[in-house]
Design a protein around this motif. Sequence first.
Motif, short mmCIF file in Angstrom:
data_model
loop_
_atom_site.label_atom_id
_atom_site.label_comp_id
_atom_site.label_asym_id
_atom_site.label_seq_id
_atom_site.Cartn_x
_atom_site.Cartn_y
_atom_site.Cartn_z
N CYS A 1 57.83 56.15 70.26
CA CYS A 1 57.51 57.49 70.73
C CYS A 1 56.03 57.82 70.51
O CYS A 1 55.46 58.63 71.25
CB CYS A 1 58.41 58.52 70.03
SG CYS A 1 60.15 58.30 70.46
N ASP B 1 54.91 67.60 69.30
CA ASP B 1 56.10 67.59 68.45
C ASP B 1 57.37 67.62 69.30
O ASP B 1 58.32 66.87 69.05
CB ASP B 1 56.05 68.78 67.49
CG ASP B 1 57.04 68.63 66.34
OD1 ASP B 1 56.89 67.65 65.58
OD2 ASP B 1 57.96 69.45 66.23
N PHE C 1 58.10 64.30 70.81
CA PHE C 1 58.76 63.38 69.87
C PHE C 1 60.26 63.65 69.79
O PHE C 1 61.07 62.72 69.77
CB PHE C 1 58.12 63.48 68.48
CG PHE C 1 56.92 62.59 68.31
CD1 PHE C 1 57.07 61.23 68.11
CD2 PHE C 1 55.63 63.11 68.37
CE1 PHE C 1 55.95 60.39 67.97
CE2 PHE C 1 54.51 62.29 68.23
CZ PHE C 1 54.68 60.92 68.03
N VAL C 2 60.60 64.96 69.75
CA VAL C 2 62.03 65.31 69.68
C VAL C 2 62.76 64.78 70.91
O VAL C 2 63.78 64.10 70.80
CB VAL C 2 62.20 66.84 69.55
CG1 VAL C 2 63.67 67.22 69.69
CG2 VAL C 2 61.66 67.34 68.21
N VAL D 1 63.09 60.91 70.98
CA VAL D 1 64.16 60.36 70.14
C VAL D 1 65.52 60.54 70.82
O VAL D 1 66.31 59.60 70.92
CB VAL D 1 64.17 61.05 68.75
CG1 VAL D 1 65.44 60.70 67.97
CG2 VAL D 1 62.94 60.64 67.95
N GLU D 2 65.74 61.76 71.33
CA GLU D 2 67.03 62.03 71.99
C GLU D 2 67.24 61.10 73.19
O GLU D 2 68.31 60.52 73.36
CB GLU D 2 67.08 63.50 72.47
CG GLU D 2 67.00 64.53 71.35
CD GLU D 2 68.32 64.70 70.58
OE1 GLU D 2 69.31 64.01 70.89
OE2 GLU D 2 68.33 65.53 69.64
N ALA E 1 54.79 62.59 62.77
CA ALA E 1 55.67 62.01 63.79
C ALA E 1 56.89 61.37 63.13
O ALA E 1 58.02 61.56 63.57
CB ALA E 1 54.89 60.99 64.61
N THR F 1 59.28 64.06 62.05
CA THR F 1 59.97 64.67 63.18
C THR F 1 61.06 63.74 63.71
O THR F 1 62.19 64.17 63.97
CB THR F 1 58.97 65.00 64.32
OG1 THR F 1 58.01 65.93 63.84
CG2 THR F 1 59.68 65.59 65.54
N VAL F 2 60.73 62.46 63.84
CA VAL F 2 61.69 61.48 64.33
C VAL F 2 62.89 61.39 63.38
O VAL F 2 64.05 61.43 63.80
CB VAL F 2 61.04 60.09 64.49
CG1 VAL F 2 62.07 59.00 64.71
CG2 VAL F 2 60.04 60.11 65.66
N THR G 1 65.00 64.58 63.70
CA THR G 1 65.71 64.63 64.97
C THR G 1 66.88 63.65 64.99
O THR G 1 67.99 64.00 65.41
CB THR G 1 64.76 64.30 66.14
OG1 THR G 1 63.60 65.13 66.05
CG2 THR G 1 65.43 64.51 67.48
N TYR G 2 66.63 62.43 64.53
CA TYR G 2 67.68 61.41 64.50
C TYR G 2 68.81 61.85 63.57
O TYR G 2 69.99 61.71 63.90
CB TYR G 2 67.07 60.08 64.04
CG TYR G 2 68.02 58.93 63.94
CD1 TYR G 2 69.12 58.82 64.80
CD2 TYR G 2 67.84 57.93 62.99
CE1 TYR G 2 69.99 57.75 64.71
CE2 TYR G 2 68.71 56.85 62.89
CZ TYR G 2 69.79 56.78 63.75
OH TYR G 2 70.64 55.71 63.64
N ARG H 1 70.88 64.51 65.17
CA ARG H 1 71.67 63.90 66.24
C ARG H 1 72.91 63.22 65.67
O ARG H 1 74.02 63.37 66.19
CB ARG H 1 70.80 62.89 66.99
CG ARG H 1 71.53 61.98 67.95
CD ARG H 1 71.66 62.60 69.32
NE ARG H 1 72.35 61.72 70.24
CZ ARG H 1 71.92 61.46 71.48
NH1 ARG H 1 70.82 62.00 71.93
NH2 ARG H 1 72.61 60.68 72.27
N ARG I 1 75.40 65.82 64.69
CA ARG I 1 76.09 66.38 65.85
C ARG I 1 77.18 65.43 66.35
O ARG I 1 78.27 65.84 66.69
CB ARG I 1 75.08 66.64 66.98
CG ARG I 1 74.68 68.10 67.13
CD ARG I 1 73.77 68.28 68.32
NE ARG I 1 72.46 67.68 68.09
CZ ARG I 1 71.78 66.99 69.00
NH1 ARG I 1 72.26 66.81 70.21
NH2 ARG I 1 70.61 66.47 68.70
#
Lengths: 90, 95
Positions: A36, A53, A56-57, A60-61, B76, B79-80, B83-84, B87, B90
């Motif tokens: 990313c 930012d 990046f979100v 990843v998704e 970064a 954030t990764v 986010t992971y 996820r 969820r």
Amino acid sequence: MNGQGATADPQLQQFIEIESQKQRFQQLVHQMTEVCWEKCMDKPGPKMDSRTDTCFVYCVERFIDTSQFILNRLEQTQKSKGPFSETISD
Amino acid sequence: MDGFSSDFSAGGSGGKVDTGTIMEQVKVQIAVANAQELLQRMTDKCFKKCIGKPGSTLDNSEQKCIAMCMDRYMDAWNTVSRTYNSRLQRERARM
């Protein structure tokens, strides 16, 4: 002695399982950060702007989506085409 | 890394190696491995971003760029990771 060495200790076995799981998580974070970074980072500035930012979100998704999509599609191809399964399970 | 197996068999003939000691050592080795991984990838990425044409020294503007790049790479990474993690949470909730 059951010939399994370290796995004989249940406490140790559980510890290794949990640490392995944590390590798989970390490894994927390293990998996705790298991927990313290439997609989202222009020139590193004095602070992370919100646009980067968000990139990046999303990155990843979508990376995880892509991985799942490919896995699903491969499974389907495997089901419909018999011979293919042999090449992939080798 | 070659100290790993010998640590496990160190108490081979006598009693067992203390489980707590093994776990501590494994944790330290994991932390070291992760730091190395981060260092290597960060060096790679920031070299690419900040060193256009390698000169005779690492000049001031390059050093500034590398410092910022390191901070942004950590941002970064975090954030990764966040986010992971959400996820995974969820997806676990959906099952």
